[in-house]
Design a protein around this motif. Structure first.
Motif, PDB file in Angstrom:
ATOM      1  N   ARG A  15       0.862  -1.176   0.000  1.00  0.00           N
ATOM      2  CA  ARG A  15       0.000   0.000   0.000  1.00  0.00           C
ATOM      3  C   ARG A  15       0.905   1.234   0.000  1.00  0.00           C
ATOM      4  N   PRO A  16       0.829   2.085  -1.000  1.00  0.00           N
ATOM      5  CA  PRO A  16       1.706   3.265  -1.041  1.00  0.00           C
ATOM      6  C   PRO A  16       1.618   4.066   0.253  1.00  0.00           C
ATOM      7  N   GLY A  17       2.775   4.501   0.739  1.00  0.00           N
ATOM      8  CA  GLY A  17       2.837   5.261   1.973  1.00  0.00           C
ATOM      9  C   GLY A  17       2.595   6.743   1.756  1.00  0.00           C
ATOM     10  N   TYR A  18       2.815   7.513   2.812  1.00  0.00           N
ATOM     11  CA  TYR A  18       2.514   8.948   2.794  1.00  0.00           C
ATOM     12  C   TYR A  18       3.167   9.633   1.599  1.00  0.00           C
ATOM     13  N   TRP A  19       4.472   9.429   1.411  1.00  0.00           N
ATOM     14  CA  TRP A  19       5.153  10.146   0.342  1.00  0.00           C
ATOM     15  C   TRP A  19       4.968   9.506  -1.019  1.00  0.00           C
ATOM     16  N   GLU A  20       4.746   8.182  -1.065  1.00  0.00           N
ATOM     17  CA  GLU A  20       4.466   7.560  -2.358  1.00  0.00           C
ATOM     18  C   GLU A  20       3.175   8.103  -2.961  1.00  0.00           C
ATOM     19  N   LYS A  21       2.204   8.399  -2.121  1.00  0.00           N
ATOM     20  CA  LYS A  21       0.961   8.993  -2.608  1.00  0.00           C
ATOM     21  C   LYS A  21       1.181  10.391  -3.169  1.00  0.00           C
ATOM     22  N   ARG A  22       2.328  10.969  -2.860  1.00  0.00           N
ATOM     23  CA  ARG A  22       2.649  12.322  -3.310  1.00  0.00           C
ATOM     24  C   ARG A  22       3.787  12.323  -4.332  1.00  0.00           C
ATOM     25  N   GLY A  23       4.039  11.163  -4.951  1.00  0.00           N
ATOM     26  CA  GLY A  23       4.957  11.132  -6.080  1.00  0.00           C
ATOM     27  C   GLY A  23       6.301  10.475  -5.868  1.00  0.00           C
ATOM     28  N   TYR A  24       6.642  10.123  -4.634  1.00  0.00           N
ATOM     29  CA  TYR A  24       7.918   9.451  -4.398  1.00  0.00           C
ATOM     30  C   TYR A  24       7.831   7.987  -4.819  1.00  0.00           C
ATOM     31  N   ASP A  25       8.981   7.382  -5.156  1.00  0.00           N
ATOM     32  CA  ASP A  25       9.005   5.987  -5.576  1.00  0.00           C
ATOM     33  C   ASP A  25       8.703   5.052  -4.408  1.00  0.00           C
ATOM     34  N   VAL A  26       7.942   3.991  -4.692  1.00  0.00           N
ATOM     35  CA  VAL A  26       7.643   2.994  -3.672  1.00  0.00           C
ATOM     36  C   VAL A  26       8.892   2.176  -3.352  1.00  0.00           C
ATOM     37  N   ASP A  27       9.607   1.756  -4.388  1.00  0.00           N
ATOM     38  CA  ASP A  27      10.891   1.071  -4.188  1.00  0.00           C
ATOM     39  C   ASP A  27      11.988   2.125  -4.181  1.00  0.00           C
ATOM     40  N   ALA A  28      12.443   2.485  -2.982  1.00  0.00           N
ATOM     41  CA  ALA A  28      13.280   3.681  -2.821  1.00  0.00           C
ATOM     42  C   ALA A  28      14.756   3.351  -2.637  1.00  0.00           C
ATOM     43  N   TRP A  29      15.283   2.465  -3.451  1.00  0.00           N
ATOM     44  CA  TRP A  29      16.694   2.105  -3.335  1.00  0.00           C
ATOM     45  C   TRP A  29      17.578   3.330  -3.561  1.00  0.00           C
ATOM     46  N   VAL A  30      18.543   3.535  -2.684  1.00  0.00           N
ATOM     47  CA  VAL A  30      19.449   4.676  -2.821  1.00  0.00           C
ATOM     48  C   VAL A  30      20.244   4.549  -4.116  1.00  0.00           C
ATOM     49  N   GLY A  31      20.194   5.605  -4.930  1.00  0.00           N
ATOM     50  CA  GLY A  31      20.942   5.642  -6.183  1.00  0.00           C
ATOM     51  C   GLY A  31      20.235   4.997  -7.351  1.00  0.00           C
ATOM     52  N   ARG A  32      19.083   4.349  -7.093  1.00  0.00           N
ATOM     53  CA  ARG A  32      18.363   3.659  -8.168  1.00  0.00           C
ATOM     54  C   ARG A  32      16.873   3.991  -8.146  1.00  0.00           C
ATOM     55  N   SER A  33      16.537   5.162  -7.663  1.00  0.00           N
ATOM     56  CA  SER A  33      15.122   5.555  -7.604  1.00  0.00           C
ATOM     57  C   SER A  33      15.027   7.067  -7.493  1.00  0.00           C
ATOM     58  N   ASN A  34      13.803   7.571  -7.630  1.00  0.00           N
ATOM     59  CA  ASN A  34      13.516   8.989  -7.441  1.00  0.00           C
ATOM     60  C   ASN A  34      14.379   9.905  -8.315  1.00  0.00           C
ATOM     61  N   GLY A  35      14.894   9.365  -9.421  1.00  0.00           N
ATOM     62  CA  GLY A  35      15.691  10.155 -10.343  1.00  0.00           C
ATOM     63  C   GLY A  35      17.051  10.574  -9.814  1.00  0.00           C
ATOM     64  N   ARG A  36      17.535   9.889  -8.752  1.00  0.00           N
ATOM     65  CA  ARG A  36      18.812  10.255  -8.141  1.00  0.00           C
ATOM     66  C   ARG A  36      19.864   9.187  -8.421  1.00  0.00           C
ATOM     67  N   ASP A  37      21.142   9.605  -8.372  1.00  0.00           N
ATOM     68  CA  ASP A  37      22.242   8.672  -8.620  1.00  0.00           C
ATOM     69  C   ASP A  37      23.243   8.665  -7.465  1.00  0.00           C
ATOM     70  N   ASP A  38      22.727   8.800  -6.226  1.00  0.00           N
ATOM     71  CA  ASP A  38      23.590   8.787  -5.047  1.00  0.00           C
ATOM     72  C   ASP A  38      24.315   7.446  -4.917  1.00  0.00           C
ATOM     73  N   GLU A  39      25.465   7.479  -4.237  1.00  0.00           N
ATOM     74  CA  GLU A  39      26.169   6.237  -3.939  1.00  0.00           C
ATOM     75  C   GLU A  39      25.324   5.398  -2.998  1.00  0.00           C
ATOM     76  N   PRO A  40      25.300   4.086  -3.158  1.00  0.00           N
ATOM     77  CA  PRO A  40      24.537   3.225  -2.253  1.00  0.00           C
ATOM     78  C   PRO A  40      24.986   3.400  -0.806  1.00  0.00           C
ATOM     79  N   THR A  41      24.089   3.101   0.125  1.00  0.00           N
ATOM     80  CA  THR A  41      24.404   3.238   1.547  1.00  0.00           C
ATOM     81  C   THR A  41      24.845   1.921   2.166  1.00  0.00           C
ATOM     82  N   SER A  42      24.758   0.828   1.433  1.00  0.00           N
ATOM     83  CA  SER A  42      25.204  -0.460   1.975  1.00  0.00           C
ATOM     84  C   SER A  42      25.655  -1.357   0.854  1.00  0.00           C
TER      85      SER A  42
END
Length: 241
Positions: free
Chosen positions: A214-241
Motif C-alpha cells: 500500500r503506497p505510503g505517505y510520500w508515495e501517494k505524493r509522487g515518491y518511488d515505492v521502491d526507494a533504493w538509494v541511487g536507483r530511484s527517485n531520479g537520483r544517482d547517489d552512492e549506495p548506503t550499503s
C-alpha cells in the motif's frame, strides 16, 4: 525522518535565535561529539516550533535535518509505548519497549541518505530485525507486503515482504549508541538501510502484514515505492550499503 518541514503553528524563530543558531552550527563542525548531539537536540526543539522550516536548513554537527508531516507528535516512553504486529499473521502481538529491548539486537553502521540530498555517513543503528518479529508472528501464505503506521497519526510506509525480511531492515531502538530520542523518531522507528530515509518511518507504532504493498505517505505524493538509494527517485547517489 520524513522529507517535509514540520507544519506546526508555533511562533517563528526570531532573528537573534536564527543568527545564534547559525553560529552554533559552525561551532558544531569542530566540537566534540557530545556538543554536537546537544546542538542537534536544540535544533530539533527549535524546528518543532518553527513554521518557516528554516531550521531544517541550518548546519549542525551530525548533519541531520528535522522533519515531520504532523503538526504535533505525542511523546512516548517505556510506560506508554506499544508496538502492534497484526494483519495476515497467526499470532498477533503487542510489544512494550521492554519486550523489544529483551530480544536479540542487531547493530548496523551505514550512511543515511535523504532523498532531498543530505547524507550522514557511518551512522550506527541498533534494534530488532524486522524479520524476527515477522517470524514470531507467523506470516500467512498469501501475505506479500508489510505496512507500517506511526503514532504521529499521519505517516505510513510499506515494504514488500521480501524487502521486509532483509537482514539490514531493523525495528530500531538506538541510534549512534544512544536510545532513540523523540526528534529522531523514538522510542522506536523503522530503519531500512539500503533505501532513502523516508522509508525509515519515525515513531513506529504498527506493523501490519498485507497481501499487497500500500503506497505510503510520500508515495501517494509522487515518491518511488521502491526507494533504493541511487536507483530511484531520479537520483544517482552512492549506495548506503
Amino acid at each position: 525522518m520524513h522529507p517535509e518541514p514540520t507544519e506546526g503553528r508555533g511562533a517563528p524563530v526570531g532573528r537573534r535565535v536564527f543568527l545564534g543558531t547559525l553560529g552554533l552550527g559552525a561551532l558544531g563542525v569542530i566540537a566534540a561529539p557530545t556538543l554536537q548531539r546537544g546542538l542537534e537536540d536544540f535544533l530539533g526543539g527549535v524546528a518543532g516550533t518553527d513554521p518557516t522550516g528554516l531550521t531544517g536548513l541550518l548546519p549542525n554537527g551530525g548533519g541531520f535535518r528535522y522533519y515531520s508531516v504532523a503538526s504535533s507528535v505525542p511523546h512516548k516512553n517505556a510506560e506508554t509505548y506499544r508496538l502492534t504486529v497484526d494483519g495476515l499473521v497467526d499470532r498477533p502481538t503487542t510489544y512494550t519497549l521492554a519486550d523489544l529491548r529483551a530480544l536479540p539486537q542487531t547493530r548496523l553502521v551505514r550512511d543515511v541518505q535523504c532523498v532531498t540530498g543530505w547524507r550522514v555517513p557511518e551512522t550506527a543503528f541498533e534494534g530488532v530485525r524486522l524479520s524476527a518479529l515477522l517470524d514470531a508472528a507467523g506470516v500467512r501464505a498469501r501475505a506479500g507486503a508489510v505496512r507500517f503506521t506511526c503514532f504521529d497519526g499521519t505517516y505510513s510506509e510499506s515494504l514488500t515482504l521480501a524487502q521486509a525480511r532483509r537482514a539490514d531492515v531493523l525495528v530500531a531502538l538506538r541510534m549512534r549508541d544512544e536510545d532513540l530520542g523523540h526528534d529522531h523518531g523514538g522510542p522506536v522507528r523503522l530503519y531500512v538501510a539500503p533505501m532513502y530515509f523516508y522509508k525509515s518511518a519515525k515513531w513506529l507504532s504498527g506493523i501490519t502484514v498485507t497481501e499487497k504493498v500500500r503506497p505510503g505517505y510520500w508515495e501517494k505524493r509522487g515518491y518511488d515505492v521502491d526507494a533504493w538509494v541511487g536507483r530511484s527517485n531520479g537520483r544517482d547517489d552512492e549506495p548506503t550499503s
